[in-house]
Design a protein around this motif. Structure first.
Motif, PDB file in Angstrom:
ATOM      1  N   HIS A   1      84.556  24.327  15.312  1.00  0.00           N
ATOM      2  CA  HIS A   1      84.172  25.635  15.839  1.00  0.00           C
ATOM      3  C   HIS A   1      84.910  26.720  15.087  1.00  0.00           C
ATOM      4  CE1 HIS A   1      84.147  28.767  19.268  1.00  0.00           C
ATOM      5  NE2 HIS A   1      82.948  28.738  18.711  1.00  0.00           N
ATOM      6  N   ASN A   2      84.152  27.719  14.602  1.00  0.00           N
ATOM      7  CA  ASN A   2      84.760  28.881  13.957  1.00  0.00           C
ATOM      8  C   ASN A   2      83.945  30.117  14.312  1.00  0.00           C
ATOM      9  OD1 ASN A   2      82.473  28.870  12.251  1.00  0.00           O
ATOM     10  ND2 ASN A   2      83.527  27.624  10.715  1.00  0.00           N
ATOM     11  N   GLY A   3      84.203  31.210  13.589  1.00  0.00           N
ATOM     12  CA  GLY A   3      83.537  32.463  13.910  1.00  0.00           C
ATOM     13  C   GLY A   3      82.037  32.448  13.751  1.00  0.00           C
ATOM     14  N   PHE A   4      81.504  31.467  12.995  1.00  0.00           N
ATOM     15  CA  PHE A   4      80.067  31.366  12.790  1.00  0.00           C
ATOM     16  C   PHE A   4      79.385  30.466  13.808  1.00  0.00           C
ATOM     17  CE2 PHE A   4      79.942  33.694   8.928  1.00  0.00           C
ATOM     18  CZ  PHE A   4      81.136  33.429   8.276  1.00  0.00           C
ATOM     19  N   GLY A   5      80.179  29.848  14.699  1.00  0.00           N
ATOM     20  CA  GLY A   5      79.605  28.978  15.706  1.00  0.00           C
ATOM     21  C   GLY A   5      80.098  27.546  15.567  1.00  0.00           C
ATOM     22  N   TYR A   6      79.360  26.632  16.179  1.00  0.00           N
ATOM     23  CA  TYR A   6      79.692  25.211  16.120  1.00  0.00           C
ATOM     24  C   TYR A   6      78.951  24.542  14.969  1.00  0.00           C
ATOM     25  CZ  TYR A   6      81.525  25.823  20.877  1.00  0.00           C
ATOM     26  OH  TYR A   6      82.235  26.246  21.974  1.00  0.00           O
ATOM     27  N   GLY A   7      79.588  23.545  14.375  1.00  0.00           N
ATOM     28  CA  GLY A   7      78.970  22.757  13.321  1.00  0.00           C
ATOM     29  C   GLY A   7      79.530  21.358  13.335  1.00  0.00           C
ATOM     30  N   LEU A   8      78.943  20.480  12.527  1.00  0.00           N
ATOM     31  CA  LEU A   8      79.420  19.103  12.456  1.00  0.00           C
ATOM     32  C   LEU A   8      80.856  19.053  11.954  1.00  0.00           C
ATOM     33  CD1 LEU A   8      76.319  17.232  10.971  1.00  0.00           C
ATOM     34  CD2 LEU A   8      77.064  17.326  13.352  1.00  0.00           C
ATOM     35  N   GLY A   9      81.653  18.200  12.568  1.00  0.00           N
ATOM     36  CA  GLY A   9      83.049  18.069  12.202  1.00  0.00           C
ATOM     37  C   GLY A   9      83.302  16.916  11.249  1.00  0.00           C
ATOM     38  N   ARG A  10      84.582  16.727  10.921  1.00  0.00           N
ATOM     39  CA  ARG A  10      84.956  15.727   9.920  1.00  0.00           C
ATOM     40  C   ARG A  10      84.570  14.315  10.342  1.00  0.00           C
ATOM     41  NH1 ARG A  10      88.130  17.290   5.797  1.00  0.00           N
ATOM     42  NH2 ARG A  10      88.991  19.391   5.868  1.00  0.00           N
TER      43      ARG A  10
ATOM     44  N   ARG B   1      74.857  25.947  11.834  1.00  0.00           N
ATOM     45  CA  ARG B   1      75.784  26.533  12.802  1.00  0.00           C
ATOM     46  C   ARG B   1      74.990  26.957  14.027  1.00  0.00           C
ATOM     47  NH1 ARG B   1      81.082  25.316  11.870  1.00  0.00           N
ATOM     48  NH2 ARG B   1      81.182  24.857   9.654  1.00  0.00           N
ATOM     49  N   ARG B   2      75.499  26.629  15.201  1.00  0.00           N
ATOM     50  CA  ARG B   2      74.824  26.966  16.442  1.00  0.00           C
ATOM     51  C   ARG B   2      75.821  27.606  17.413  1.00  0.00           C
ATOM     52  NH1 ARG B   2      70.806  26.451  13.803  1.00  0.00           N
ATOM     53  NH2 ARG B   2      69.320  24.708  13.888  1.00  0.00           N
ATOM     54  N   SER B   3      75.363  28.616  18.122  1.00  0.00           N
ATOM     55  CA  SER B   3      76.186  29.236  19.164  1.00  0.00           C
ATOM     56  C   SER B   3      76.065  28.426  20.450  1.00  0.00           C
ATOM     57  CB  SER B   3      75.719  30.666  19.418  1.00  0.00           C
ATOM     58  OG  SER B   3      74.414  30.669  19.990  1.00  0.00           O
ATOM     59  N   LEU B   4      76.937  28.726  21.406  1.00  0.00           N
ATOM     60  CA  LEU B   4      76.861  28.065  22.705  1.00  0.00           C
ATOM     61  C   LEU B   4      75.498  28.314  23.340  1.00  0.00           C
ATOM     62  CD1 LEU B   4      77.946  26.645  25.222  1.00  0.00           C
ATOM     63  CD2 LEU B   4      79.082  28.801  25.846  1.00  0.00           C
ATOM     64  N   GLU B   5      75.015  29.546  23.221  1.00  0.00           N
ATOM     65  CA  GLU B   5      73.708  29.874  23.795  1.00  0.00           C
ATOM     66  C   GLU B   5      72.588  29.072  23.133  1.00  0.00           C
ATOM     67  OE1 GLU B   5      76.597  32.544  25.046  1.00  0.00           O
ATOM     68  OE2 GLU B   5      76.034  32.074  22.964  1.00  0.00           O
ATOM     69  N   ASP B   6      72.681  28.891  21.793  1.00  0.00           N
ATOM     70  CA  ASP B   6      71.674  28.084  21.089  1.00  0.00           C
ATOM     71  C   ASP B   6      71.649  26.657  21.627  1.00  0.00           C
ATOM     72  OD1 ASP B   6      72.411  29.592  17.844  1.00  0.00           O
ATOM     73  OD2 ASP B   6      70.982  30.179  19.399  1.00  0.00           O
ATOM     74  N   VAL B   7      72.839  26.076  21.799  1.00  0.00           N
ATOM     75  CA  VAL B   7      72.925  24.690  22.258  1.00  0.00           C
ATOM     76  C   VAL B   7      72.378  24.556  23.678  1.00  0.00           C
ATOM     77  CG1 VAL B   7      74.504  22.801  22.815  1.00  0.00           C
ATOM     78  CG2 VAL B   7      74.857  24.152  20.732  1.00  0.00           C
ATOM     79  N   ALA B   8      72.772  25.471  24.558  1.00  0.00           N
ATOM     80  CA  ALA B   8      72.309  25.399  25.948  1.00  0.00           C
ATOM     81  C   ALA B   8      70.790  25.568  26.023  1.00  0.00           C
ATOM     82  CB  ALA B   8      73.007  26.465  26.786  1.00  0.00           C
ATOM     83  N   ARG B   9      70.248  26.501  25.241  1.00  0.00           N
ATOM     84  CA  ARG B   9      68.801  26.737  25.276  1.00  0.00           C
ATOM     85  C   ARG B   9      68.024  25.547  24.712  1.00  0.00           C
ATOM     86  NH1 ARG B   9      68.967  30.940  22.672  1.00  0.00           N
ATOM     87  NH2 ARG B   9      68.437  30.173  20.593  1.00  0.00           N
TER      88      ARG B   9
END
Length: 289
Positions: free
Chosen positions: A62-71, A30-38
């Motif tokens: 996308h959920n409360g824990f951040g972004y992750g791989l989708g279906r 799981r990654r946040s928007l800030e993690d991805v941008a950095r």
């Protein structure tokens, strides 16, 4: 336009998407928007716009824990969907194991004489372990593989691995007779499989199979360096695999039914200190051969 200006141009859309997708190295990540941008060095607004598009197209979720791989991403090469179901059932347990131990966690299935890695989690330590999601390794010299082979009929073990037993290191099991002896010891330990430097020098693992009505469907392992006392974390792996089995096969005829002869020993529902003392007494110094 001079050369320095051209170098400052942003990459193409395909390159931007690739940079973002490379951030998600496993289905539990799981990654946040800030993690991805950095990580990608993309502007925050650009990363947010692309992430939203990938979520709409189901490449990411996308959920409360951040972004992750989708279906859609997880479905690539998913065959009949069973691997995706295993990943989904195991995702939370893998995350908890990694957070609790700080170790690298693997999820794998048995494919012929090899293990096929479905997931890997381990933060910054994951790069030190020579495995990758989608990669493969010989089953006979990995804790993951031995944990699954232990619950197969001896004839099936020989059919799968009998002609593929090759040395990876000086500690690798090199003949089918020794492999059968090791699988017997694993069953005596109620499914706990260990390996120290058998597949890669300096790497040690403890694993337990996720079992269904017809035998093993996958396995979970924790990975550390060769000197790590894996006996201390073995109960966590066993409980994690048992919980995933219960989630995948919730009926009374699920993971505790043992139709195969090799599966005559059924794991206990809990792993008390007394149970672990009995199971691990034969390997207290880490030599599981």
């Amino acid at each position: 336009m001079d050369v320095s200006a051209r170098r400052e141009l942003p990459p193409s859309m395909v390159e931007r998407i690739t940079l973002i997708m490379d951030v998600f190295e496993g289905c539990t990540v799981r990654r946040s928007l800030e993690d991805v941008a950095r990580t990608t060095h993309l502007p925050r607004s650009t990363a947010h716009r692309i992430l939203d598009q990938l979520v709409r197209l189901r490449w990411l979720e996308h959920n409360g824990f951040g972004y992750g791989l989708g279906r859609r991403a997880l479905g690539l090469g998913g065959g009949d969907g069973s691997q995706g179901r295993i990943r989904e059932a195991a995702a939370t347990r893998l995350h908890h194991l990694q957070m609790r131990t700080g170790m690298v966690v693997h999820l794998a299935v048995l494919d012929g004489a090899e293990v096929h890695y479905l997931d890997k989690a381990g933060g910054r330590f994951a790069s030190s372990v020579p495995s990758r999601v989608g990669g493969r390794a010989p089953a006979h010299c990995t804790a993951l593989g031995k944990a699954m082979l232990a619950w197969l009929e001896p004839e099936e073990v020989e059919q799968r691995a009998g002609n593929s037993i090759n040395r990876q290191t000086q500690r690798t099991i090199s003949d089918i007779g020794t492999l059968h002896q090791e699988l017997h010891r694993i069953r005596q330990r109620r499914g706990l499989a260990f390996e120290r430097g058998e597949c890669f020098p300096g790497i040690a693992c403890v694993a337990t199979a996720i079992r269904g009505p017809e035998g093993p469907v996958a396995a979970i392992s924790l990975v550390g360096d060769a000197d790590m006392p894996l006996e201390k974390v073995a109960p966590l792996v066993a409980d994690g695999a048992r919980q995933v089995s219960a989630d995948l096969f919730p009926s009374p005829d699920g993971p505790d039914r043992t139709p195969r002869r090799a599966a005559a020993v059924t794991p206990e529902e809990t792993w008390s200190p007394q149970t672990m003392d009995r199971l691990l007494a034969v390997g207290q110094y880490g030599d599981w051969q």
